[in-house]
Design an enzyme around this catalytic site. Structure first.
Site, PDB file in Angstrom:
ATOM      1  CE1 TYR A 110      -3.863   2.423   0.991  1.00  0.00           C
ATOM      2  CE2 TYR A 110      -1.712   3.676   1.882  1.00  0.00           C
ATOM      3  CZ  TYR A 110      -2.896   3.590   1.477  1.00  0.00           C
ATOM      4  OH  TYR A 110      -4.581   4.552   1.492  1.00  0.00           O
ATOM      5  CD  GLU A 136      -5.951   4.078  -1.143  1.00  0.00           C
ATOM      6  OE1 GLU A 136      -5.961   4.445  -0.153  1.00  0.00           O
ATOM      7  OE2 GLU A 136      -6.520   3.829  -1.879  1.00  0.00           O
TER       8      GLU A 136
END
Ligand code: GDP
Ligand code: MN
Length: 377
Positions: free
Chosen positions: A104, A189
């Site tokens: 992530y 993101e």
């Protein structure tokens, strides 16, 4: 908020050199099948619903296929699907990569520290909200030098990368930083960022452009967002109006009072639905307009919580009574008001004369609103 769909976010990524799987957009199962038959997307491939909500992987909106027939079947299954309130109309088809770990990586804004924030976690591929705080590494970034070597190395370490992938990560973070700055994003993101051999590939893209910078980005003017139809109308009329899942409409003035009102209703077992913030206005026309918009959301009851400071209680009351008259009889709902402050007595009198339950105590009035909504179920 300008939220880009995954494929739009990836188009931005491509411009900045973020490594991506090869992919194409399709709007029908014919088109999806043709993409693989013509070799524009190689097999095996991934078929992904282009909706703004997350959790597609778990929700059956990301599927895999090994043949043109499977691509058609998957596309047919996903198109038209109602995914968290949004109908799937677009698909992204991508080559399926043999992925190692899922990481992530995100760049966002730490509003309290007023600095960009780099967030990384070795626990990619799941929604970040469900990852334990200790498993997320956060670093604020000084916007003037931008991301430094030290920060990039710390991120690599936190992600458990060593050797050649570290170089890939450093390049990727440089690209991510440039996307964040040059596109005026409030969030960029990548989840998951997949380890593929010695390299890294962005399998997903979430890009949100800062509203206040929209004037610098006419290219995003046409991007759809996740406003509902009523929210869109409200936006055009400059009314602060948000639709939630509940059935009690809330009208209050000021963001703080509005939020506190939602909390009190929740605490008393109510489910706030639409909320509307009148802000500083007591213009009866504006109040009427806002109220009619509220009526269109068909609440079971409406709770009005007004503090008369700049706003005068009696003018708000007049606007409301006028608005109530304009709501078609079939769409009427019980209205409970708690109205305090400037010209309070006059305001209460006007409301009571119009058949509105007006109670000065917050808990008592909120309770009355919750009960009124419950009776209508
Ligand atoms: P989200 O659930 O809405 O965030 O959708 P994602 O784009 O993150 O996809 C969900 C999951 O599908 C990922 O976490 C991956 O596990 C898987 N996935 C997506 N693309 C690929 C791919 O190219 N190869 C493989 N093996 N898995 C993929
Ligand atoms: Mn994802």
């Amino acid at each position: 908020m300008v939220k880009l769909a995954e494929w739009q976010g990836k188009a931005v990524f491509r411009k900045y050199g973020v490594p991506l799987p090869q992919g194409e957009v399709a709007h029908s199962s014919d088109e999806a099948e043709a993409l693989v038959r013509e070799g524009k997307v190689s097999l095996p491939c991934v078929i992904k619903a282009q909706v703004l909500a997350g959790g597609r992987g778990k929700g059956g909106a990301v599927r895999f296929a090994n043949s043109p027939e499977e691509v058609r079947a998957a596309a047919t299954a996903i198109l038209g699907l109602d995914f968290k309130g949004e109908t799937v109309r677009e698909l992204l088809l991508e080559e399926k990569l043999p992925i190692g770990r899922e990481l992530y990586v995100a760049m966002t804004l730490d509003r309290s520290r007023r600095l960009p924030l780099l967030m990384v976690s070795a626990r990619g591929g799941v929604e970040i909200e469900s990852v334990a705080d200790e498993e997320i590494d956060r670093q604020t970034v000084d916007p003037f030098p931008g991301l430094t070597g030290y920060e990039k190395r710390r991120a690599a370490k936190a992600l458990g990368l060593a050797g050649p992938p570290v170089r890939s990560l450093e390049e990727l973070l440089d690209s991510l930083w440039r996307v964040f700055q040059q596109e005026d994003a409030e969030l960029v993101e990548i989840n998951p960022l997949a380890v593929v051999g010695d390299g890294l590939v962005a399998l997903d893209a979430k890009v949100i452009i800062e509203d206040d910078a929209a004037f610098r980005h006419p290219e995003y003017a046409e991007v759809r967002d996740d406003r509902t139809e009523l929210e869109e109308i409200a936006r055009e009329k400059e009314i602060a109006f948000v639709q939630l899942d509940g059935n009690i409409g809330v009208i209050a003035n000021g963001a703080g009072l509005t939020m506190a009102t939602l909390d009190v209703l929740k605490e008393l077992g109510g489910a706030p639905g639409v909320f509307l913030d009148l802000g500083g206005t007591d213009d009866p026309k504006k109040v009427t307009e806002a109220f009619l918009l509220m009526a269109r959301a068909k609440p079971a009851a409406v709770f009005l919580n007004i503090f008369g400071g700049i706003t005068r209680c009696d003018t708000v009351a007049k606007g409301l009574v006028e608005a109530m008259r304009q709501v078609p009889a079939a769409d009427r709902f019980p209205l409970v008001a708690r109205i305090r402050g400037n010209n309070e007595a006059e305001g209460i009198a006007i409301l009571r004369a119009a058949g509105v339950t007006a109670v000065p105590d917050l808990r008592e009035s909120a309770k009355a609103a919750v009960e009124a909504a419950r009776r209508r179920l």
